[in-house]
Design an enzyme around this catalytic site. Structure first.
Site, short mmCIF file in Angstrom:
data_model
loop_
_atom_site.label_atom_id
_atom_site.label_comp_id
_atom_site.label_asym_id
_atom_site.label_seq_id
_atom_site.Cartn_x
_atom_site.Cartn_y
_atom_site.Cartn_z
N TYR A 144 0.85 -1.20 0.00
CA TYR A 144 0.00 0.00 0.00
C TYR A 144 0.88 1.24 0.00
CZ TYR A 144 -3.42 3.48 1.61
OH TYR A 144 -4.23 4.59 1.72
N ASP A 239 9.29 2.70 -0.09
CA ASP A 239 8.23 3.37 0.67
C ASP A 239 8.42 2.96 2.13
OD1 ASP A 239 6.05 4.37 1.89
OD2 ASP A 239 4.56 3.52 0.51
N LYS A 267 4.17 8.90 8.84
CA LYS A 267 3.87 8.34 10.17
C LYS A 267 4.84 8.85 11.26
CE LYS A 267 0.83 4.89 8.42
NZ LYS A 267 0.88 4.29 7.11
C1 LIG Z 1 0.25 4.74 5.70
C2 LIG Z 1 1.02 4.47 4.49
C3 LIG Z 1 0.98 5.33 3.37
C4 LIG Z 1 0.02 6.48 3.28
O1 LIG Z 1 0.26 7.45 4.24
P1 LIG Z 1 -0.94 8.46 4.61
O2 LIG Z 1 -0.28 9.42 5.54
O3 LIG Z 1 -1.99 7.62 5.25
O4 LIG Z 1 -1.40 9.09 3.36
C5 LIG Z 1 1.84 5.09 2.31
N1 LIG Z 1 2.69 4.05 2.34
C6 LIG Z 1 2.74 3.19 3.38
C7 LIG Z 1 3.72 2.07 3.35
C8 LIG Z 1 1.89 3.36 4.47
O5 LIG Z 1 1.92 2.49 5.47
#
Ligand SMILES: *Cc1c(COP(=O)(O)O)cnc(C)c1O
Length: 428
Positions: A144, A239, A267
């Site tokens: 994701y 990511d 995060k």
């Molecule tokens: C949470 C998450 C996102 C998206 O971040 P948001 O601040 O919710 O838009 C993207 N990549 C990864 C791996 C994530 O866990």
């Protein structure tokens, strides 16, 4: 356990907010029952509006690695608030935070601050395309990267190698430049690279997948991605929105010793405030506006209150690196408790763990021997998971309401609370 107030608020919210929540997983759709409306939090605890207390293993899905309400972070935020909530002009704090990020992850020579992980990955991909002058991207099924159009896709069926939309409202055209490979499957990447030779701008990957439950990269998989992206003149994007400052202070790239071309973080880097970032080698990042011709902007980017929370959080983590070893030990205890609880009940529970990240996969008859890709997760027994989830919740243990999410620990989790959690898990 009383949940009247949460129930009432959920009913009212559903009338005003789609599904009653501002992000889908919060609605408990995967496990059923009433989502708890949270009133406040402290350390490793959250308290709901009905007065119930829980040991928190969601920690806002990762950001609160220091625990809720860490005094130094709150003080920095309060001070920043008084100095001004936002200016729309550069501040020294943005530089301080960018320096901290760069020192933690040296591959991020230059850093651009944004407000969400979605924005970070979306912008990093635009940059990869602008820099390489190629259009296609490769992502992995079950990874994701936020909810931007080109990433809300699933693998096409049969002979089709380009993706199809995985959400209404995503035009087919957006999905067509996204190619979907299988996590931990080198051959699937090689096949796409060959078929789209000279057209792939980047490969984006969660170095440790944590959005289909936690799935570790197989030995050599990340090294393979590093090599094949180099061979094909395309960029490797890590990511690290979850793994950054969690797997280790320097993220998965430090943990596995691999240098990606671009990195996205979120995060933890905002310390609980809306802040994220992307970065990489200066020669690539200088293609971002106003230095270069890849446009990206944000009214609240590098917001002074959010940067204050981020700076304080990173400094506390940087100055307590032993904290990561302790965090991993706590996670190992939770892992062992889940394994023991499965043994006691004659049920298989497979726990995947990397550092403090873990997921307890609740197995059914047909569940794979090990959980190493999205298909494997889909073989889990979701009823078994839900039943454990609710038993834990009723006992005051707040775990993620989905088999497809991770357990998040914080440095504020006390040994007593870990012990208590383990006892409860073992008595499931
Ligand atoms: C949470 C998450 C996102 C998206 O971040 P948001 O601040 O919710 O838009 C993207 N990549 C990864 C791996 C994530 O866990």
């Amino acid at each position: 356990m009383r949940t009247n107030k949460s129930e009432e608020l959920f009913e009212r919210s559903k009338k005003r907010i789609p599904g009653g929540v501002n992000s889908p997983v919060r609605a408990f759709g995967n496990v059923g029952g009433v989502p708890r409306f949270i009133a406040r939090a402290e350390g490793d605890r959250i308290f709901d509006v009905d007065g119930n207390e829980y040991i928190d293993y969601v920690m806002s899905w990762g950001p609160m690695i220091l625990g809720h309400g860490r005094e130094q972070v709150l003080e920095a935020v309060e001070k920043a608030c008084r100095e001004g909530l936002t200016f729309g002009a550069p501040t020294e704090k943005e530089l301080v935070l960018a320096d901290l990020i760069s020192e933690a992850m040296p591959s991020m020579e230059k850093v651009r601050l944004v407000s969400s992980g979605t924005e970070a990955t979306m912008s990093a991909i635009r940059l990869a395309r602008g820099y390489t002058k190629k259009d296609y991207i490769i992502k992995f099924r079950g990874n994701y990267h936020g909810h931007s159009d080109g990433l809300l896709v699933k693998a096409g069926s049969g002979a089709m190698t380009t993706a199809v939309p995985d959400s209404a409202g995503v035009p087919k055209g957006y999905a067509e430049t996204t190619l979907v490979a299988e996590y931990n499957d080198e051959e699937s990447v090689r096949a796409l690279m060959d078929e789209y030779k000279g057209k792939v701008a980047c490969v984006i990957v969660e170095p440790v997948a944590a959005n289909m439950g936690v799935i570790l990269p197989k030995e050599g998989f990340l090294q393979f991605l590093r090599k094949i992206t180099e061979e094909n003149d395309c960029l490797l994007i890590f990511d690290e929105v979850i793994t950054g400052f969690r797997l280790s202070y320097g993220g998965a790239q430090e943990y596995y010793g691999i240098k990606p071309d671009l990195t996205t973080i979120g995060k933890i880097v905002g310390g609980g405030m809306p802040l994220a970032a992307y970065g990489g080698a200066a020669k690539i990042m200088d293609h971002i506006s106003p230095a270069g011709d890849v446009y990206q902007a944000g009214t609240l980017s590098g917001n002074p209150v959010a940067t204050a929370a981020g700076i304080e959080t990173l400094k506390l983590l940087r100055d307590n690196k032993e904290g990561y070893a302790e965090l991993e030990k706590k996670a190992s205890k939770i892992r062992e408790a889940f394994e023991e609880s499965g043994r006691k009940r004659g049920r298989r529970i497979i726990v995947n763990q990397a550092g403090s990240l873990l997921s307890a996969f609740h197995c059914g008859e047909n569940t794979s021997e090990c959980i190493s890709n999205y298909d494997d997760v889909c073989t889990c027994d979701l009823d078994f998971f839900s039943s454990d989830f609710h038993a834990l919740l009723d006992a005051g243990i707040y775990m993620a309401p989905s088999q497809f999410e991770a357990v998040f620990l914080s440095m504020a989790h006390t040994d007593e609370d870990i012990e208590r959690t383990c006892r409860i898990i073992e008595s499931l």
